[in-house]
Scaffold this motif. Sequence first.
Motif, short mmCIF file in Angstrom:
data_model
loop_
_atom_site.label_atom_id
_atom_site.label_comp_id
_atom_site.label_asym_id
_atom_site.label_seq_id
_atom_site.Cartn_x
_atom_site.Cartn_y
_atom_site.Cartn_z
N GLU A 1 14.75 85.26 25.97
CA GLU A 1 15.19 84.52 27.14
C GLU A 1 15.22 83.00 26.91
OE1 GLU A 1 10.86 85.49 27.44
OE2 GLU A 1 12.61 86.74 27.29
N THR A 2 14.83 82.55 25.72
CA THR A 2 14.87 81.13 25.38
C THR A 2 16.32 80.68 25.19
OG1 THR A 2 12.76 81.33 24.24
CG2 THR A 2 14.06 79.38 23.77
N THR A 3 16.68 79.61 25.88
CA THR A 3 18.03 79.04 25.75
C THR A 3 17.91 77.57 25.40
OG1 THR A 3 18.14 78.42 28.08
CG2 THR A 3 18.95 80.63 27.51
N VAL A 4 19.02 76.97 25.01
CA VAL A 4 19.05 75.55 24.70
C VAL A 4 18.70 74.75 25.95
CG1 VAL A 4 20.51 73.64 23.93
CG2 VAL A 4 20.68 75.86 22.82
N ASN A 5 19.21 75.16 27.10
CA ASN A 5 18.91 74.45 28.35
C ASN A 5 17.43 74.52 28.69
OD1 ASN A 5 21.53 73.65 28.79
ND2 ASN A 5 22.05 75.42 30.04
N SER A 6 16.79 75.66 28.49
CA SER A 6 15.36 75.76 28.79
C SER A 6 14.54 74.90 27.85
CB SER A 6 14.90 77.22 28.73
OG SER A 6 14.96 77.72 27.41
N LYS B 1 14.83 71.31 29.06
CA LYS B 1 13.96 71.10 30.23
C LYS B 1 12.50 70.98 29.83
CE LYS B 1 16.96 73.36 33.55
NZ LYS B 1 17.17 74.54 34.42
N ASN B 2 12.12 71.58 28.71
CA ASN B 2 10.74 71.50 28.22
C ASN B 2 10.49 70.25 27.37
OD1 ASN B 2 9.84 73.84 29.45
ND2 ASN B 2 10.43 75.12 27.74
N GLY B 3 11.46 69.35 27.27
CA GLY B 3 11.25 68.09 26.57
C GLY B 3 11.88 67.99 25.20
N TYR B 4 12.56 69.03 24.74
CA TYR B 4 13.25 68.95 23.45
C TYR B 4 14.52 68.14 23.62
CZ TYR B 4 10.29 72.48 21.25
OH TYR B 4 9.23 73.15 20.71
N ARG B 5 14.98 67.52 22.53
CA ARG B 5 16.25 66.80 22.57
C ARG B 5 17.11 67.29 21.40
NH1 ARG B 5 16.02 62.51 18.87
NH2 ARG B 5 13.91 62.17 18.11
N ILE B 6 18.40 67.31 21.60
CA ILE B 6 19.33 67.76 20.57
C ILE B 6 19.48 66.65 19.53
CG2 ILE B 6 21.70 68.46 20.08
CD1 ILE B 6 21.83 69.60 22.92
N ILE B 7 19.21 67.01 18.27
CA ILE B 7 19.35 66.01 17.21
C ILE B 7 20.57 66.27 16.33
CG2 ILE B 7 16.91 65.42 17.13
CD1 ILE B 7 16.74 67.23 14.61
N ASP B 8 21.10 67.50 16.38
CA ASP B 8 22.25 67.82 15.54
C ASP B 8 22.92 69.08 16.07
OD1 ASP B 8 24.00 67.59 13.35
OD2 ASP B 8 22.78 68.94 12.13
N THR B 9 24.22 69.14 15.92
CA THR B 9 24.97 70.35 16.27
C THR B 9 25.89 70.71 15.11
OG1 THR B 9 26.74 69.09 17.30
CG2 THR B 9 24.97 69.84 18.74
N GLY B 10 26.26 71.95 15.07
CA GLY B 10 27.17 72.40 14.03
C GLY B 10 27.86 73.67 14.48
#
Length: 76
Positions: A28-33, A36-45
Amino acid sequence: MKKVLIIIPLFLFLSSNVNAELETLPEETTVNSLIKNGYRIIDTGATSKSLLYHLMKGKNLVTCEIGNDETICIKP
């Protein structure tokens, strides 16, 4: 002869195989969750079949792969 005795252990030490344990986060872990828990996107591919997101919080790194309506997040 001394050089050989130094080179052989050094070669064995440097050629050791390093394996990291991977922790798969719950389904059930998603990028949005994670955001919301304080992670930030550093890279996409992107690959031909999925999107990859690398997120970071402090020194914790999480990689999420989104493809075919399924999200898999891995924490090394």
